[in-house]
Design a protein around this motif. Structure first.
Motif, short mmCIF file in Angstrom:
data_model
loop_
_atom_site.label_atom_id
_atom_site.label_comp_id
_atom_site.label_asym_id
_atom_site.label_seq_id
_atom_site.Cartn_x
_atom_site.Cartn_y
_atom_site.Cartn_z
N TYR A 1 0.84 -1.19 0.00
CA TYR A 1 0.00 0.00 0.00
C TYR A 1 0.88 1.24 0.00
N PRO A 2 0.39 2.33 -0.59
CA PRO A 2 1.19 3.55 -0.63
C PRO A 2 1.45 4.10 0.78
N ALA A 3 2.66 4.57 0.98
CA ALA A 3 3.02 5.27 2.21
C ALA A 3 2.91 6.76 1.90
N GLY A 4 1.75 7.32 2.12
CA GLY A 4 1.47 8.69 1.72
C GLY A 4 0.80 8.69 0.36
N ARG A 5 0.69 9.86 -0.21
CA ARG A 5 0.04 9.95 -1.51
C ARG A 5 0.71 11.01 -2.35
N LEU A 6 0.37 10.99 -3.61
CA LEU A 6 0.86 11.96 -4.56
C LEU A 6 -0.33 12.26 -5.47
N ASP A 7 -0.69 13.52 -5.57
CA ASP A 7 -1.88 13.90 -6.33
C ASP A 7 -1.83 13.39 -7.77
N ARG A 8 -3.00 13.20 -8.33
CA ARG A 8 -3.13 12.68 -9.69
C ARG A 8 -2.37 13.55 -10.70
N ASP A 9 -2.36 14.87 -10.49
CA ASP A 9 -1.68 15.76 -11.43
C ASP A 9 -0.23 16.02 -11.06
N SER A 10 0.31 15.22 -10.15
CA SER A 10 1.73 15.29 -9.79
C SER A 10 2.40 13.99 -10.23
N GLU A 11 3.71 14.06 -10.37
CA GLU A 11 4.49 12.91 -10.83
C GLU A 11 5.56 12.59 -9.80
N GLY A 12 6.17 11.41 -9.95
CA GLY A 12 7.37 11.15 -9.18
C GLY A 12 7.26 10.05 -8.17
N LEU A 13 8.14 10.14 -7.18
CA LEU A 13 8.37 9.05 -6.24
C LEU A 13 7.17 8.80 -5.33
N LEU A 14 6.74 7.55 -5.34
CA LEU A 14 5.72 7.06 -4.43
C LEU A 14 6.29 5.79 -3.82
N LEU A 15 6.28 5.70 -2.49
CA LEU A 15 6.76 4.50 -1.80
C LEU A 15 5.57 3.63 -1.42
N LEU A 16 5.74 2.32 -1.59
CA LEU A 16 4.70 1.37 -1.20
C LEU A 16 5.33 0.30 -0.31
N THR A 17 4.59 -0.17 0.67
CA THR A 17 5.11 -1.18 1.58
C THR A 17 3.97 -2.07 2.08
N ASP A 18 4.36 -3.22 2.62
CA ASP A 18 3.39 -4.11 3.26
C ASP A 18 3.48 -4.03 4.78
N ASP A 19 4.29 -3.09 5.29
CA ASP A 19 4.54 -2.95 6.72
C ASP A 19 3.87 -1.67 7.23
N GLY A 20 2.84 -1.82 8.05
CA GLY A 20 2.09 -0.67 8.56
C GLY A 20 2.94 0.29 9.37
N ARG A 21 3.88 -0.22 10.15
CA ARG A 21 4.74 0.66 10.96
C ARG A 21 5.66 1.47 10.06
N LEU A 22 6.21 0.82 9.04
CA LEU A 22 7.07 1.53 8.09
C LEU A 22 6.25 2.56 7.31
N GLN A 23 5.05 2.18 6.93
CA GLN A 23 4.15 3.09 6.20
C GLN A 23 3.92 4.36 7.03
N ALA A 24 3.66 4.19 8.32
CA ALA A 24 3.43 5.33 9.21
C ALA A 24 4.70 6.17 9.36
N ARG A 25 5.85 5.52 9.49
CA ARG A 25 7.12 6.23 9.66
C ARG A 25 7.45 7.08 8.43
N ILE A 26 7.08 6.59 7.26
CA ILE A 26 7.35 7.33 6.02
C ILE A 26 6.37 8.50 5.86
N SER A 27 5.10 8.26 6.14
CA SER A 27 4.08 9.26 5.79
C SER A 27 3.68 10.20 6.92
N ASP A 28 3.90 9.85 8.15
CA ASP A 28 3.44 10.68 9.26
C ASP A 28 4.34 11.90 9.44
N PRO A 29 3.78 13.11 9.41
CA PRO A 29 4.58 14.33 9.54
C PRO A 29 5.37 14.41 10.85
#
Length: 184
Positions: A39-67
């Motif tokens: 699942y994506p760790a954070g998001r990137l708007d449809r009209d934006s391009e570039g790096l999107l990180l995906l993971t199967d680890d909920g803790r890692l997902q939170a660490r990447i996306s949580d401000p």
């Protein structure tokens, strides 16, 4: 071991595997990534391009996306107009938006980067110059970079997220992805 995927999200692709609006004409991650349970760790708007990180680890997902973790996100931003030092300084101090003042950004004007052509191309206007910025933020409000540049009089024409933390787009064409070792 957690899975971690770096994906170069093309323009006009949703940052999710299904279109919650049920519009089958809109491209989603499922057209590019066939890896179960990531699942994506954070998001990137449809009209934006570039790096999107995906993971199967909920803790890692939170660490990447949580401000709260203040992971730096660097964007290459094509803006309309000519950036003046006063506008860049406002971005460096933090910009007042409707939802509050932003954290200070790191920003510098750069030469046009060697990027892939965007489809469709960014509109070109002979009478209005455009320039590129490298902008790094440590939060992730909805459409934040676009709102920040607009607030200082520099509307965004193209937005490419180049890096998140130490992960970058280096070597990934639009629509390509690769697995990388997840951090411990």
């Amino acid at each position: 071991m957690a899975k971690l995927i770096l994906f170069n999200k093309p323009y006009n692709v949703l940052s999710q595997f299904t279109d919650s609006a049920g519009d089958t004409a809109r491209a989603t991650l499922s057209e590019f990534i066939d890896v179960p349970a990531v699942y994506p760790a954070g998001r990137l708007d449809r009209d934006s391009e570039g790096l999107l990180l995906l993971t199967d680890d909920g803790r890692l997902q939170a660490r990447i996306s949580d401000p709260r973790f203040k992971l730096p996100k660097t964007y290459l931003v094509q803006v309309e107009g000519t950036p003046q030092e006063a506008a860049l300084e406002r971005l460096r101090r933090g910009v007042q938006l409707k939802d509050g003042i932003t954290r200070p950004a790191e920003v510098e004007q750069i030469d046009p980067p060697a990027l892939w052509p965007r489809d469709p191309p960014v509109r070109f206007r002979k009478s209005v110059p455009d320039h590129w910025l490298r902008l790094t933020i440590r939060e992730g409000r909805n459409r934040q970079v676009r709102r920040m540049t607009a607030a200082v009089g520099l509307p965004t024409l193209r937005l490419v997220r180049w890096s998140i933390g130490d992960w970058t787009l280096e070597g990934l064409a639009p629509g390509e992805w690769r697995g990388v070792p997840s951090p411990r």
